[in-house]
Write an enzyme that holds these catalytic residues in place. Structure first.
Site, PDB file in Angstrom:
ATOM      1  N   THR A   1       4.137   2.691   2.797  1.00 18.05           N
ATOM      2  CA  THR A   1       4.722   1.623   3.615  1.00 18.05           C
ATOM      3  C   THR A   1       6.244   1.586   3.538  1.00 18.05           C
ATOM      4  O   THR A   1       6.867   0.797   4.252  1.00 18.05           O
ATOM      5  CB  THR A   1       4.155   0.257   3.193  1.00 18.05           C
ATOM      6  OG1 THR A   1       4.260   0.113   1.774  1.00 18.05           O
ATOM      7  CG2 THR A   1       2.688   0.143   3.591  1.00 18.05           C
ATOM      8  N   GLY A   2       6.848   2.371   2.674  1.00 14.65           N
ATOM      9  CA  GLY A   2       8.306   2.463   2.655  1.00 14.65           C
ATOM     10  C   GLY A   2       8.979   1.780   1.494  1.00 14.65           C
ATOM     11  O   GLY A   2      10.152   1.397   1.596  1.00 14.65           O
ATOM     12  N   LYS A   3       8.302   1.640   0.361  1.00 17.74           N
ATOM     13  CA  LYS A   3       8.902   0.957  -0.799  1.00 17.74           C
ATOM     14  C   LYS A   3      10.063   1.775  -1.377  1.00 17.74           C
ATOM     15  O   LYS A   3      11.140   1.249  -1.627  1.00 17.74           O
ATOM     16  CB  LYS A   3       7.826   0.712  -1.860  1.00 17.74           C
ATOM     17  CG  LYS A   3       6.670  -0.154  -1.388  1.00 17.74           C
ATOM     18  CD  LYS A   3       5.679  -0.431  -2.477  1.00 17.74           C
ATOM     19  CE  LYS A   3       4.910   0.816  -2.902  1.00 17.74           C
ATOM     20  NZ  LYS A   3       4.077   1.370  -1.825  1.00 17.74           N
TER      21      LYS A   3
ATOM     22  N   ASP B   1     -22.603   5.889   7.904  1.00 14.95           N
ATOM     23  CA  ASP B   1     -22.753   4.593   8.586  1.00 14.95           C
ATOM     24  C   ASP B   1     -23.532   3.615   7.711  1.00 14.95           C
ATOM     25  O   ASP B   1     -23.166   2.437   7.602  1.00 14.95           O
ATOM     26  CB  ASP B   1     -23.486   4.783   9.920  1.00 14.95           C
ATOM     27  CG  ASP B   1     -22.736   5.711  10.857  1.00 14.95           C
ATOM     28  OD1 ASP B   1     -21.493   5.745  10.768  1.00 14.95           O
ATOM     29  OD2 ASP B   1     -23.385   6.408  11.656  1.00 14.95           O
TER      30      ASP B   1
ATOM     31  N   PRO C   1       0.829  -1.211   0.000  1.00 15.53           N
ATOM     32  CA  PRO C   1       0.000   0.000   0.000  1.00 15.53           C
ATOM     33  C   PRO C   1       0.864   1.263   0.000  1.00 15.53           C
ATOM     34  O   PRO C   1       2.064   1.205   0.310  1.00 15.53           O
ATOM     35  CB  PRO C   1      -0.805  -0.123   1.315  1.00 15.53           C
ATOM     36  CG  PRO C   1      -0.663  -1.543   1.735  1.00 15.53           C
ATOM     37  CD  PRO C   1       0.639  -2.029   1.205  1.00 15.53           C
ATOM     38  N   PRO C   2       0.287   2.405  -0.338  1.00 13.47           N
ATOM     39  CA  PRO C   2       1.052   3.664  -0.314  1.00 13.47           C
ATOM     40  C   PRO C   2       1.531   3.994   1.093  1.00 13.47           C
ATOM     41  O   PRO C   2       0.815   3.791   2.081  1.00 13.47           O
ATOM     42  CB  PRO C   2       0.038   4.707  -0.809  1.00 13.47           C
ATOM     43  CG  PRO C   2      -1.000   3.930  -1.536  1.00 13.47           C
ATOM     44  CD  PRO C   2      -1.074   2.594  -0.873  1.00 13.47           C
TER      45      PRO C   2
ATOM     46  N   HIS D   1     -26.147  10.283  19.110  1.00 12.13           N
ATOM     47  CA  HIS D   1     -25.705   9.462  17.981  1.00 12.13           C
ATOM     48  C   HIS D   1     -24.386   8.751  18.312  1.00 12.13           C
ATOM     49  O   HIS D   1     -24.268   7.517  18.150  1.00 12.13           O
ATOM     50  CB  HIS D   1     -25.527  10.352  16.746  1.00 12.13           C
ATOM     51  CG  HIS D   1     -25.123   9.603  15.516  1.00 12.13           C
ATOM     52  ND1 HIS D   1     -26.010   9.273  14.526  1.00 12.13           N
ATOM     53  CD2 HIS D   1     -23.915   9.110  15.109  1.00 12.13           C
ATOM     54  CE1 HIS D   1     -25.382   8.609  13.568  1.00 12.13           C
ATOM     55  NE2 HIS D   1     -24.097   8.505  13.898  1.00 12.13           N
ATOM     56  N   GLU D   2     -23.399   9.504  18.778  1.00 13.49           N
ATOM     57  CA  GLU D   2     -22.107   8.901  19.115  1.00 13.49           C
ATOM     58  C   GLU D   2     -22.226   8.016  20.345  1.00 13.49           C
ATOM     59  O   GLU D   2     -21.545   6.980  20.440  1.00 13.49           O
ATOM     60  CB  GLU D   2     -21.049   9.994  19.339  1.00 13.49           C
ATOM     61  CG  GLU D   2     -20.786  10.886  18.136  1.00 13.49           C
ATOM     62  CD  GLU D   2     -20.370  10.108  16.906  1.00 13.49           C
ATOM     63  OE1 GLU D   2     -19.754   9.032  17.045  1.00 13.49           O
ATOM     64  OE2 GLU D   2     -20.681  10.564  15.791  1.00 13.49           O
TER      65      GLU D   2
END
Length: 655
Positions: free
Chosen positions: A229-231, A523, A226-227, A447-448
């Site tokens: 991640t340190g490639k 939601d 994924p973007p 709601h929360e």
């Protein structure tokens, strides 16, 4: 000291010296031409007076002309005594001893008139000196030199790789092994990937160790993940560890509007790498040129496919070099061509995934090296509270914490700064300027509170970490849950509980206000998406069973499956829709049941949110058990040391 200075001086390449000399010559020529032109303009006051041919006749008849030189048809005369004329610019009188006029023709009759007036005259051939030539042709020279200057700029300074005549040259940046680089010690959270890449580095340093056993080094390594991640950081570390020339380029830099440019640049790149072997080539975002072939929609010539074909040939064709290794990075491995991924090209596919708990702690240690930390910092606890964050997210978190501390005029970063930075990264920025009415605050609080209570009473659900009604990002309120352990697989019970929690906010609104609002829109969308995947991808319903009906998204943009329609029959589509509806409605009923049975707890949580705006997991436990929340406001101290206060009740928490 003198020796050290001489060693540190960088040797200037010959091509740069010649460029500098050539540029200086052009500048001096321009200065000379402009000076001559300016001299011609500003010395016009000393030029002879221009008169008409009729005036010349009058001066000859009156005997005022002493002598003359005739060059072609130009009559350069001299007055016996200076004549006074008005200056054309200033209007002031000025004396002229010389004059000039253009004769219509030079004839025998005209010379006879000159003889009758006792005029001393002589004929001269027209000749030009260097100054006259410069004056005559200076405008043209200026135009030519200006055009030459523009062409040099277009060509990238006369030989650069970005010029209009150098499209086929590679734009790769060459990193010398002598330059200080990133090492594997600067990379954390991807130990398996480091082991795979260290073997490539070891081969470049000591190839005989492998060749004696008949082993072949992998032709290439593909970094997937994924973007963030340190490639790219891993590629930099390989560059620093290997100690060989490193060529880096982006996949998008190969393709231009001109046909054949991409393939030409690939050839030039590999030629440079072979001349500097052993070496490493790194192509970032290779999916820009490595997508499936035959997937274009427009027809005609596809420049990207030609570039990919050239990469395939260079990696494993007739003329290949074992000492040139290709590294590439992408977060879209699903769109890459199969020929690119086969053994012999990208032999190793190195997955660089989201870091785990230990990886996150190691990454935080790296990114907080240059930050002065207070004694209350606990990176292990912080790492536990940041599941799912990548290395880039954690770097941003550490930077945000330093910014928070600077805004608060602190000399060190405290744990409270890191916690605030974590909330900002994970939940969004606080929108304190957004003012809600009392009615909106109450709806948001219930709601929360509904989300939090359903999560509290749902078995195997992730514990509630924090609940807030302060608007963050696009939401008016946020309920944050953090897993106890890292999850890599999700059970059906967990997903059903997740649906119940998502519907808790809407259920609380219906129960208290007998109405619903648009606040539950996100939601509902998330719950519908999870339900659809449970039915059509994961086989988690009895009616459908273990069958996959999901349509692959994104293939239309590849053009590969645009002609394929929907394979589902009307009966199956209706059955899938009915199962999705059943799952969402059942989740809403479960949330209604939980909140109805715990209505007093819902009121307590909502009142606490209205009073404090933010509560954490410990506060929620206290409220469910019937206890009150007691807050101690932290005092500002000059030495920035936090003062500890003991609350009256043991269950008091500070946030």
């Amino acid at each position: 000291m003198a020796k050290n200075k001489s060693k540190n001086k960088k040797k200037i390449p010959n091509n740069k010296i010649w460029k500098t000399i050539g540029g200086n010559i052009i500048i001096w020529i321009l200065i000379i031409i402009m000076s001559v032109t300016a001299l011609q303009i500003f010395s016009s006051d000393n030029n002879p007076k221009e008169i008409t041919f009729s005036d010349l006749k009058n001066y000859l008849n009156s005997g005022k002309v002493l002598s003359a030189e005739i060059i072609g048809r130009t009559f350069n005369g001299k007055f016996r005594e200076p004549e006074i004329f008005e200056n054309e610019v200033t209007g002031e009188p000025k004396e002229y001893s010389d004059f000039v006029t253009i004769l219509p023709e030079v004839s025998i009759e005209m010379t006879r008139i000159w003889d009758e007036n006792n005029l001393k005259y002589e004929f001269k051939d027209q000749s030009f000196g260097l100054t006259e030539y410069l004056i005559q042709f200076s405008p043209w020279l200026l135009i030519i030199l200006f055009w030459f200057f523009l062409m040099r700029k277009i060509q990238g300074g006369g030989g650069g790789q970005s010029g209009i005549f150098n499209f086929g040259k590679s734009k790769a940046k060459i990193i010398s092994p002598d330059t200080p680089k990133t090492s594997f010690n600067d990379v954390a959270g991807c130990e398996e990937a480091k082991v795979e890449l260290q073997e490539i580095v070891e081969f470049l340093k000591n190839p005989n160790k492998f060749k004696k056993l008949g082993a072949k080094i992998p032709r290439g390594g593909l970094l997937l993940g994924p973007p963030g991640t340190g490639k790219t950081l891993l590629a930099k570390a390989v560059s620093g560890e290997a100690g060989v020339p490193f060529f880096t380029i982006s996949g998008a830099e190969f393709v231009e509007m001109f046909v054949g440019v991409g393939a030409s640049r690939v050839r030039d790149l590999f030629d440079q790498a072979k001349r500097n072997a052993p070496s490493i080539i790194f192509i970032d975002e290779i999916d820009a040129v490595g997508r499936h072939r035959g997937a274009g929609l427009g027809g005609g010539h596809d420049e990207r496919e030609q570039t990919l074909n050239q990469i395939l040939v260079e990696m494993d064709g007739f003329d290949t070099d074992d000492s040139v290794i290709l590294l590439a990075a992408t977060n879209r491995a699903d769109v890459l061509d199969k020929a690119l991924l086969r053994p012999g090209r990208f032999d190793r596919q190195i997955v660089v995934d989201v870091p785990g708990l230990d990886g996150r702690e190691a990454i935080l240690k790296i990114h907080t090296k240059g930050i002065p930390l207070a004694k209350d910092i606990d990176l292990k606890t912080l790492a536990k509270g940041t599941p799912g964050l990548t290395g880039a997210d954690l770097e941003n978190l550490a930077n945000e914490a330093a910014l928070f501390a600077a805004r608060r005029n602190k000399k060190k970063v405290f744990m409270s700064d890191l916690e605030d930075a974590k909330d900002k990264v994970m939940m969004g920025v606080e929108r304190k300027s957004m003012i809600l009415t009392q009615n909106e605050r109450e709806i948001t609080a219930y709601h929360e509170g509904g989300h939090a209570l359903v999560a509290y009473h749902t078995k195997d659900a992730d514990p509630v970490h924090k609940v807030t009604i302060i608007p963050r990002g696009q939401a008016l309120g946020v309920t944050s849950q953090l897993p106890v352990d890292e999850k890599h697989n999700y059970s059906k019970k967990y997903l059903l509980g997740r649906l119940d929690i998502l519907m808790g906010g809407r259920s609380a609104e219906k129960l208290i206000f007998m109405d619903t609002t648009t606040g539950a829109g996100n939601d509902i969308a998330v719950a519908t998406d999870i339900s659809r995947k449970m039915v059509s991808e994961w086989g988690m319903t009895n009616e459908i069973g273990p069958l996959a009906f999901a349509q692959k998204s994104g293939e239309v943009f590849l053009g590969r499956d645009i002609s394929q329609g929907n394979d589902l029959s009307g009966t199956v589509s209706n059955l899938i829709d009915s199962e999705i509806i059943k799952l969402v409605k059942t989740a809403e009923e479960n949330a209604d049941h939980i909140l109805t049975n715990n209505i007093d707890q819902l009121h307590s949580v909502a009142k606490a949110l209205l009073e404090f705006e933010t509560i954490d997991g410990n506060d929620l436990n206290s409220l469910v058990n019937g206890d009150k929340i007691v807050r101690v406001k932290p005092e500002k101290l000059a030495d920035e040391k936090p003062r500890r206060r003991r609350a009256k009740k043991d269950k008091t928490t500070e946030s």
